[in-house]
Write an enzyme that holds these catalytic residues in place. Sequence first.
Site, PDB file in Angstrom:
ATOM      1  N   ASN A 188      -1.415  -0.066   4.692  1.00  0.00           N
ATOM      2  CA  ASN A 188      -0.847  -1.174   3.932  1.00  0.00           C
ATOM      3  C   ASN A 188       0.670  -1.153   4.094  1.00  0.00           C
ATOM      4  O   ASN A 188       1.376  -0.555   3.297  1.00  0.00           O
ATOM      5  CB  ASN A 188      -1.255  -1.044   2.464  1.00  0.00           C
ATOM      6  CG  ASN A 188      -0.780  -2.197   1.623  1.00  0.00           C
ATOM      7  OD1 ASN A 188       0.029  -3.013   2.068  1.00  0.00           O
ATOM      8  ND2 ASN A 188      -1.276  -2.280   0.410  1.00  0.00           N
ATOM      9  N   CYS A 233       2.464  -4.612   1.291  1.00  0.00           N
ATOM     10  CA  CYS A 233       2.465  -4.929  -0.134  1.00  0.00           C
ATOM     11  C   CYS A 233       3.855  -5.434  -0.516  1.00  0.00           C
ATOM     12  O   CYS A 233       4.847  -4.729  -0.304  1.00  0.00           O
ATOM     13  CB  CYS A 233       2.115  -3.716  -0.991  1.00  0.00           C
ATOM     14  SG  CYS A 233       2.230  -4.107  -2.758  1.00  0.00           S
ATOM     15  N   LYS A 253      -2.429  -3.442   8.312  1.00  0.00           N
ATOM     16  CA  LYS A 253      -2.442  -4.713   7.572  1.00  0.00           C
ATOM     17  C   LYS A 253      -1.042  -5.305   7.553  1.00  0.00           C
ATOM     18  O   LYS A 253      -0.095  -4.695   7.066  1.00  0.00           O
ATOM     19  CB  LYS A 253      -2.952  -4.504   6.144  1.00  0.00           C
ATOM     20  CG  LYS A 253      -3.121  -5.826   5.383  1.00  0.00           C
ATOM     21  CD  LYS A 253      -3.958  -5.635   4.136  1.00  0.00           C
ATOM     22  CE  LYS A 253      -4.178  -6.939   3.381  1.00  0.00           C
ATOM     23  NZ  LYS A 253      -5.057  -6.757   2.215  1.00  0.00           N
TER      24      LYS A 253
END
Lengths: 250, 318
Positions: B128, B131, B166
């Site tokens: 990730n 974010c 991501k």
Amino acid sequence: MVNYEILAHEEVAADAKYIVLAGKIAAVPGQFLQVRISETNDPLLRRPLSVHDCHENSFSLLYRIAGRGTAMLAQKKTGDNLNILGPLGKGFPHTTLPTALLVAGGIGVAPLFYLARCLAEKGKKVVFLFGARQAEALYRRRELAEIVSELHLATDNGSTGLHGPVTELLESFWEYQVKFEIYACGPALMLQEISRLAAGHDRDVHVSLETQLACGVGACLGCVVADRTQPGKYFRVCSEGPVFNSKVVF
Amino acid sequence: MSKPDLNVNIGKMKLKNPVMPASGCFGYGEEYASYFDLSRLGAIVVKGTTREPWPGNLPPRLAETSAGLLNAIGLQNPGAVEALAKIRTLAHYGVPVILNVAGHSADDYCEVIKFFAEEKAVEAFELNVSCPNLTAGGMAFGTDPEIVYRLTSRAKQLTDKTLIVKLSPNVTDIAAVALAAERGGADAVSLINTLLGMAIDISKKEPVLANVTGGLSGPAVKPVALRMVWQVSAAVDIPVIGMGGICCAADALEFILAGASAVAIGTALFTNPLTCLQAIDGITAYLEENVVATVKEIVGLARKNQAQKREENQCGKS
């Protein structure tokens, strides 16, 4: 997710409506339903509404028209269907005490009405303190009067009952000789004040909280409130609540 | 005609269909297990997880917008140890579990990967780096191709499991970041994470979110997400997992036709917990109607068709 047909949809005040749906749900007082407002993507989220009452083959919701979503809900007609997810959340805890004191502020009456009826049916003495800005916002007080043992009213403008906040009605009850359970639902400031007063008398209050929800099932962590007993910890209002002991959230 | 084949491969993972929930919208699966049979999913993508528990941001964390939702959860999660216990309970569904990995520093991400590296319960990692609700790590990493390259390379050295990166949409050139992830050894990229946004409460005259800004998701972001999936799938050779505002099978099919090998569904679950299953059924029905044997055949088909059309037009001109 189930569709329920609207059996009745009535205005109870200029800003609040009462809706009766056909069908059976296994809800305990204090639980809520996630109501889908639109089949389109706008508004995107469901609206969490407390179970206001529940019978063998029907149940009802009481809501205040507070924004665009509830304004759209208010347009639904008898015979329309409402798509509902739930019942969700944990309800009000049971009491072994013979007397319960219920304190509602405005639309906070929504879940307490069902609680009052269930407690009354169990033979408990239900003392209901109901406050609002003005008489009109003491929603469904006549129906409430029929199910509770005592109903005490208060309005900010003095139009009905005590001229002042509902918390003032509480004063006389602290000296009560019988032990009683306290349940409350209403604006955050009212709940905070009740919790503060109760703590002063070494009492707990079961408070039902309202926050913005997204999923309603505990997955998104969007609706949290701080756990006052553990710094850096949060409760999910939707799944660990919406009813909490006042000591842990205020 | 037999049922269409929905199998897709993402790195070493073999998915029985291309539909999964998006990280952050599905907890660790348990919350939705009572609403539908999780074994029908192509994969389960669990919440962004850090080595130690993270408290998340102060509330309010949500603001609904027109056909969208702003969130600033701040990666509240119970940490790797508790997450592992939760993930292990998913084993009986027989569905690959993808762990979304988060942190403030490159070392943080590596610690999570090391912790889960030998755990059979996790089949893939999703880094990730996107974010938008952190002051360090997350999107701060994902907007710099060089950092993405270095972090992906480091992560790749720590694990043989499938590695997905991501991506953040909050960049000028998302293909450049995708290429950096591919160069670093990513087996796939997933996109998009949320778009940075905000809302103001005009009665209080202050931002709605305690974090001021939040990540926008939901149908409102779908055209942006689709465009980015189109651009990224043209640029990289690794599979793309597409997401951003998918609410139904038709939305999922748009992403697949744009070049996504698989899709993830997030915010739509909040309104309709059955969205993943309905998307799987709808994709199946679409393939049947169009007499297509495998979903792989339509991955990127819109691009191929568009290229062919352009070629025909050019031939026509000359």
